[in-house]
Design a protein around this motif. Sequence first.
Motif, mmCIF file in Angstrom:
data_model
loop_
_atom_site.group_PDB
_atom_site.id
_atom_site.type_symbol
_atom_site.label_atom_id
_atom_site.label_comp_id
_atom_site.label_asym_id
_atom_site.label_seq_id
_atom_site.Cartn_x
_atom_site.Cartn_y
_atom_site.Cartn_z
ATOM 1 N N VAL A 184 27.369 -4.730 32.449
ATOM 2 C CA VAL A 184 27.886 -3.726 33.378
ATOM 3 C C VAL A 184 26.731 -2.783 33.726
ATOM 4 N N ASP A 185 26.416 -2.658 35.031
ATOM 5 C CA ASP A 185 25.304 -1.808 35.428
ATOM 6 C C ASP A 185 25.755 -0.354 35.534
ATOM 7 N N GLU A 186 24.862 0.503 36.042
ATOM 8 C CA GLU A 186 25.160 1.928 36.118
ATOM 9 C C GLU A 186 26.298 2.233 37.080
ATOM 10 N N ASP A 187 26.490 1.396 38.084
ATOM 11 C CA ASP A 187 27.585 1.591 39.043
ATOM 12 C C ASP A 187 28.878 0.931 38.572
ATOM 13 N N GLU A 188 28.877 0.469 37.315
ATOM 14 C CA GLU A 188 30.037 -0.199 36.699
ATOM 15 C C GLU A 188 30.422 -1.489 37.419
ATOM 16 N N ASP A 189 29.415 -2.130 38.015
ATOM 17 C CA ASP A 189 29.633 -3.457 38.577
ATOM 18 C C ASP A 189 29.488 -4.489 37.458
ATOM 19 N N VAL A 190 30.453 -5.390 37.377
ATOM 20 C CA VAL A 190 30.467 -6.394 36.314
ATOM 21 C C VAL A 190 29.735 -7.636 36.793
ATOM 22 N N GLN A 191 28.823 -8.126 35.955
ATOM 23 C CA GLN A 191 28.060 -9.322 36.276
ATOM 24 C C GLN A 191 28.205 -10.327 35.133
ATOM 25 N N PHE A 192 28.339 -11.606 35.510
ATOM 26 C CA PHE A 192 28.468 -12.671 34.523
ATOM 27 C C PHE A 192 27.187 -13.496 34.504
#
Length: 767
Positions: A184-192
């Motif tokens: 989870v990046d700083e913008d709370e985007d979830v990446q797999f």
Amino acid sequence: MSSFNQSGTKEFPGAQEFRATVEDDGLDADYSMVGDYPEEPDYYVLLGLSRNPPPTEAEIRSAYRNLTLSFHPDKQPPHLRHAAESQFRHIQEAYETLIDPNKRVVYDISGAAGVRQEWGQHGAMGIGGEAQRQEVGVKAMSPDQFRRWFLKTMKKRERKAVESLVSSKGGITLGINASTMVSVDEDEDVQFHIPSPKVSTYGVSYNFKTPLSIPQLWGMTEKEAETSEETDSGEEVQEEGTEDMLVTWNAGIAGGLARPVKKVTVEYEDGTEGEEKFEMPPLLAGQNFQFGATVVPNFKNLVGTKGIWVKHPFSLLRDSQVSFEALLLPVPTLKANIARAFQPIPGTRPFQVNVTSIHKRSLEETAPSFEVQISREIAKQKIGVITWSSGVVHWPEFLHNLFPSLGMGAQSAIASANEVSNLQIGLISLPKQGQAAIDFDDDDEEESGELDEDVRNLLKKKRLIDQSAESWQTHLQATPGGGAFVLTYSRNLFSGKPADDPVKTEWSSEGYFPMPSMDQARAVRLEISSVVGLDMSLNWTVKGVRRVGEYTRVGLGIGIADKGIMVTFSWSRLGQNINLPINVCPANEATSGAAALTAIFPWLAYCAIEFGYIRPRDRKRRRQAAARRHRELKKLIPKKREESLQAIELMTDQVQRRQAREEAQEGLVILKAEYGYIPAINKKPKNGFEEPRVIDVTIPVAALVNRGQLVISGKTIKFQILGFHDPAPLLPKRLKIWYRFQGRDHFVEAGDKEDIACPMRTHFIST
């Protein structure tokens, strides 16, 4: 006098094409009835007796005597003697079974096959069986005593068979670190990402039970022994093989998997030096060892039930459940538990009290700590629970003044820092599985129209609720350092057989309850757990469990824990468990959104497999099995029809005489009776099922008239009545009866699962 049709049957149109379209056009209810289609005749139906209330010995003899008049081979003409011998053989077998109280008990529990098995070789009542090894004579028991003894015997036999599959219980847990899978990046985007999983932790546990017999602690006097023998030969029959003590040994180890890396200084060919890192073989670090035993003594066997043990306070011990648990590792600990039910006010629901004393340190350091749990059923399927743990109990100040050596050292004080008092107040709601008894067939109720739409919908809704087996548990937890609110909820998802654990045994003190057939659709048991702290922190877990075999279950769980987002795979079979917790996201990056997305993908994948492949495959298999069963039963129709015709011919003379007497007294006279499949008027019939398939059963129904009454229970398998046969296997059938009573003609109709009583109350008239 009314005339009787002796043809006995009415051939339905299209008999040659019967079930020709099953595979292409099968009925919705066809394959649901395949497993319940009876293979053997019902002895009660064969003799024309009711199961409930159970028939008396005089009624059984009377029914047998009446059938002997019609079916005894010596009283038949030559051309019917062979048919009479075949029918009379079944009647004799039914009579010999029901007239024997013990055989009737076994027949009621496990059917004719059970009687043959238990009175045959290696059976409970056969040569070398449990009855011959029983100290108290089985033949001298009353029917109730024999029933209790038989159920205990079957339960022990079943337990032995299950234990032969697995003699111990154990578990293996392998923790896998795949925390690079979700970020989870700083913008709370979830990446797999594609992870590189590695085993990081492990755990192994093992336990087994063993019985232990020891000499009786308190001997009985000669008079008490005689009284005990009288009791054992009366109401209470001691279960063979009951041990004085049961010991459960358990051991376990858990820890981490370390992968050491060694730095080595190397010299290259050009004379330069450098450092290289080499990965060493992994090391197992054992952080938590456990070894101990739990002892459950049988105080009734150890101290007896007479003398001082019937008086307070000793009777509390005799009537209680007592266990002792001793741990040698990691810290020597002794736990003593006593549980007993108390009923302060007669006639009210009792309180269940459990008290546990925990001895973890020497008495010079601290007093024993305690845990008290009080539970009580406060409503149907609702249980209230209060649990209090004392934590570390320090000796009072005045004892310190008297004995200066009392008190904990620094090391013990640090080790016991987490042992604090705890109070929990909770409510448990148990599932209502099996509470809805639907005793009617959906097709029958639609055709008869006896139930209005609202009642039908309510009953269906209740059935769905009961099948879901909803249960939940909630409690508030308070400690000196904080508190939490805990909620656990579970239910069965999708239609089908439950995925949660079945009854531990098919045999109980109430009877025989076979496990559900595994050829039906299987539900998923959903379990949701959440913990809310005082700081509003939230930990939650969602887990689904599904049965994949008779004893095997697999599960998938997803949730947020202290280590981050965890995905858990589990496998269990007969007490053997394998758990694979996988950390897919570290704790510092775990968010509810990331956990929700992580849960959605496996859930969608499972639903696609379940409804796109598994259930269509299972439906196809059940439809094919139903079609095969239809073809088998269709081939038997000519033979069954011939047998019913012969039975009707054998009983016609006797039935005509009895009906003539009824008509002379203006009693119950059967004018006509038909049984079979009749297409629903308000439904478009499927291809091949447009025409009725009905047989004439006037004589067989008239044969059931006894003392001016005709009673056929809804639980009676109607096509097994003497003179009946099944003209439309696995289809819903109805029985129509035209009769005359007190000079008036009447009509009654009922489905396969409905009761029939003639004459009906509304048909009585004053003479």
